[in-house]
Design a protein around this motif. Structure first.
Motif, PDB file in Angstrom:
ATOM      1  N   THR A  42      19.302 -11.496  -7.723  1.00 11.60           N
ATOM      2  CA  THR A  42      19.221 -10.728  -8.856  1.00 11.60           C
ATOM      3  C   THR A  42      18.083  -9.657  -8.732  1.00 11.60           C
ATOM      4  N   VAL A  43      18.732  -8.649  -8.755  1.00  8.75           N
ATOM      5  CA  VAL A  43      17.791  -7.087  -8.682  1.00  8.75           C
ATOM      6  C   VAL A  43      17.443  -6.519  -9.659  1.00  8.75           C
ATOM      7  N   THR A  44      16.165  -6.473 -10.061  1.00  8.71           N
ATOM      8  CA  THR A  44      15.564  -5.870 -10.886  1.00  8.71           C
ATOM      9  C   THR A  44      15.736  -4.155 -10.978  1.00  8.71           C
ATOM     10  N   SER A  45      15.593  -3.574 -12.016  1.00  6.09           N
ATOM     11  CA  SER A  45      15.639  -2.001 -11.970  1.00  6.09           C
ATOM     12  C   SER A  45      14.349  -1.765 -10.930  1.00  6.09           C
ATOM     13  N   GLU A  50      12.326   0.575  -5.886  1.00  6.81           N
ATOM     14  CA  GLU A  50      11.572   0.580  -4.832  1.00  6.81           C
ATOM     15  C   GLU A  50      12.226   0.520  -3.384  1.00  6.81           C
ATOM     16  N   LEU A  51      13.426  -0.092  -3.531  1.00  6.02           N
ATOM     17  CA  LEU A  51      14.180   0.071  -2.140  1.00  6.02           C
ATOM     18  C   LEU A  51      14.605   1.396  -2.076  1.00  6.02           C
ATOM     19  N   ALA A  52      15.170   2.224  -3.240  1.00 10.12           N
ATOM     20  CA  ALA A  52      15.560   3.491  -3.166  1.00 10.12           C
ATOM     21  C   ALA A  52      14.254   4.407  -2.372  1.00 10.12           C
ATOM     22  N   ALA A  53      13.089   4.120  -2.985  1.00  5.59           N
ATOM     23  CA  ALA A  53      11.888   4.721  -2.208  1.00  5.59           C
ATOM     24  C   ALA A  53      11.731   4.589  -0.901  1.00  5.59           C
ATOM     25  N   GLN A  54      12.182   3.185  -0.466  1.00  7.29           N
ATOM     26  CA  GLN A  54      11.967   2.826   1.024  1.00  7.29           C
ATOM     27  C   GLN A  54      13.078   3.677   1.824  1.00  7.29           C
ATOM     28  N   ALA A  95      22.741  -0.279   4.027  1.00  9.04           N
ATOM     29  CA  ALA A  95      23.650  -1.435   3.652  1.00  9.04           C
ATOM     30  C   ALA A  95      23.043  -2.602   2.617  1.00  9.04           C
ATOM     31  N   ALA A  96      21.813  -2.597   2.603  1.00  8.36           N
ATOM     32  CA  ALA A  96      21.152  -3.466   1.526  1.00  8.36           C
ATOM     33  C   ALA A  96      21.161  -2.691   0.173  1.00  8.36           C
ATOM     34  N   ALA A  97      21.397  -1.487   0.175  1.00 11.12           N
ATOM     35  CA  ALA A  97      21.324  -0.657  -1.172  1.00 11.12           C
ATOM     36  C   ALA A  97      22.129   0.073  -1.131  1.00 11.12           C
ATOM     37  N   PRO A  98      23.580  -0.400  -1.306  1.00  7.81           N
ATOM     38  CA  PRO A  98      24.701   0.625  -1.393  1.00  7.81           C
ATOM     39  C   PRO A  98      24.882   1.253  -2.639  1.00  7.81           C
ATOM     40  N   ASN A  99      25.426   2.768  -2.695  1.00  6.22           N
ATOM     41  CA  ASN A  99      25.409   3.319  -3.708  1.00  6.22           C
ATOM     42  C   ASN A  99      24.205   3.785  -4.360  1.00  6.22           C
ATOM     43  N   THR A 100      23.062   3.756  -3.609  1.00  2.00           N
ATOM     44  CA  THR A 100      21.790   4.097  -3.955  1.00  2.00           C
ATOM     45  C   THR A 100      21.362   5.474  -3.340  1.00  2.00           C
ATOM     46  N   THR A 101      20.752   6.489  -4.211  1.00  2.11           N
ATOM     47  CA  THR A 101      20.441   7.626  -3.597  1.00  2.11           C
ATOM     48  C   THR A 101      19.026   7.469  -3.375  1.00  2.11           C
ATOM     49  N   PRO A 102      18.378   7.857  -2.142  1.00  2.73           N
ATOM     50  CA  PRO A 102      16.917   7.670  -1.826  1.00  2.73           C
ATOM     51  C   PRO A 102      16.155   8.455  -2.568  1.00  2.73           C
ATOM     52  N   SER A 103      15.015   8.002  -2.920  1.00  5.54           N
ATOM     53  CA  SER A 103      13.843   8.637  -3.857  1.00  5.54           C
ATOM     54  C   SER A 103      13.469   9.751  -2.668  1.00  5.54           C
ATOM     55  N   ALA A 104      12.917  11.033  -3.463  1.00  4.00           N
ATOM     56  CA  ALA A 104      12.691  11.877  -2.459  1.00  4.00           C
ATOM     57  C   ALA A 104      11.368  11.677  -1.909  1.00  4.00           C
ATOM     58  N   THR A 105      11.136  11.612  -0.730  1.00  4.56           N
ATOM     59  CA  THR A 105       9.737  11.496  -0.038  1.00  4.56           C
ATOM     60  C   THR A 105       9.390  12.697   0.479  1.00  4.56           C
ATOM     61  N   PRO A 106       7.869  13.161   0.435  1.00  5.14           N
ATOM     62  CA  PRO A 106       7.534  14.418   0.777  1.00  5.14           C
ATOM     63  C   PRO A 106       7.704  14.493   2.367  1.00  5.14           C
ATOM     64  N   SER A 107       7.934  15.537   2.733  1.00  5.79           N
ATOM     65  CA  SER A 107       7.911  15.570   4.372  1.00  5.79           C
ATOM     66  C   SER A 107       6.559  15.464   4.857  1.00  5.79           C
ATOM     67  N   ALA A 108       6.500  15.345   5.929  1.00  5.08           N
ATOM     68  CA  ALA A 108       5.137  15.052   6.489  1.00  5.08           C
ATOM     69  C   ALA A 108       4.598  16.646   7.211  1.00  5.08           C
ATOM     70  N   GLN A 139       9.623  -7.408  -3.640  1.00  2.55           N
ATOM     71  CA  GLN A 139      11.131  -7.667  -3.569  1.00  2.55           C
ATOM     72  C   GLN A 139      11.258  -9.105  -3.432  1.00  2.55           C
ATOM     73  N   SER A 140      12.427  -9.740  -3.235  1.00  2.00           N
ATOM     74  CA  SER A 140      12.851 -11.040  -3.117  1.00  2.00           C
ATOM     75  C   SER A 140      13.937 -11.246  -2.161  1.00  2.00           C
ATOM     76  N   GLY A 141      13.869 -12.471  -1.660  1.00  2.00           N
ATOM     77  CA  GLY A 141      14.991 -12.862  -0.998  1.00  2.00           C
ATOM     78  C   GLY A 141      15.285 -12.026   0.305  1.00  2.00           C
ATOM     79  N   PRO A 142      16.831 -11.443   0.445  1.00  2.00           N
ATOM     80  CA  PRO A 142      16.990 -10.762   1.695  1.00  2.00           C
ATOM     81  C   PRO A 142      16.351  -9.417   1.685  1.00  2.00           C
ATOM     82  N   ARG A 143      16.047  -8.747   0.750  1.00  2.00           N
ATOM     83  CA  ARG A 143      15.493  -7.643   0.711  1.00  2.00           C
ATOM     84  C   ARG A 143      14.174  -7.538   1.138  1.00  2.00           C
ATOM     85  N   ALA A 144      13.379  -8.436   0.642  1.00  2.00           N
ATOM     86  CA  ALA A 144      12.073  -8.865   1.272  1.00  2.00           C
ATOM     87  C   ALA A 144      12.147  -9.135   2.657  1.00  2.00           C
TER      88      ALA A 144
END
Length: 162
Positions: A42-45, A50-54, A95-108, A139-144
């Motif tokens: 079960t994935v909480t929002s 957090e996975l999108a941020a990663q 693959a672990a976060a299908p249909n997820t748009t990554p959170s914008a991460t500032p460029s270095a 995270q928990s399970g496979p995501r962690a």
């Protein structure tokens, strides 16, 4: 002396015993067939965010490899395999976060030219490893496990770049 005939032992009559057995079996079967909820799946929002941020962190790292290789062409051949590993890690995160748009991460920002590009790249790898390791805790399970594995792999890359 003759033995006294054995008397039937008091207890449940046969019909009562069979009826109770059937009822117990029905409860047991119905309890075994219900699908238990697996909390690890079960994935909480918050976990999804957090996975999108990663995903964004890993995308920035893949871009950092390209930036460093462009800034210092002699570095490109030496980090080609490490860059490919970072790309594979990104694919696993996607693959672990299908249909997820990554959170914008500032460029270095741009990598410094010359030998400083390698040090800059090493900082980017270390920062990504720390980010993934920190996110792994929430995270928990496979995501962690995935985030922890990627963090460990990036720590290894950091050591190779040293």
């Amino acid at each position: 002396m003759s033995a006294a005939p054995a008397l039937p032992s008091p207890g449940f009559p046969r019909r009562t015993f069979l009826g109770a057995s059937a009822a117990g079996l029905a409860l047991l079967v119905s309890g075994c067939t219900s699908a238990p909820s697996d909390v690890r799946k079960t994935v909480t929002s918050e976990q999804a965010d957090e996975l999108a941020a990663q995903l964004g962190v890993q995308e920035a790292l893949v871009a950092a490899y390209d930036t460093a290789a462009t800034a210092e062409p002699s570095l490109a051949a030496g980090v080609k395999e490490l860059a490919a590993q970072a790309g594979e890690q990104l694919d696993r995160l996607r693959a672990a976060a299908p249909n997820t748009t990554p959170s914008a991460t500032p460029s270095a920002g741009p990598a410094p030219a010359g030998t400083a590009a390698k040090g800059w790249l090493r900082q980017q790898v270390a920062a990504a490893a720390t980010s993934h390791a920190t996110a792994c805790l929430d995270q928990s399970g496979p995501r962690a496990a995935l985030l922890g594995s990627i963090a460990a792999g990036l720590r290894g890359q950091d050591g190779l770049l040293a």
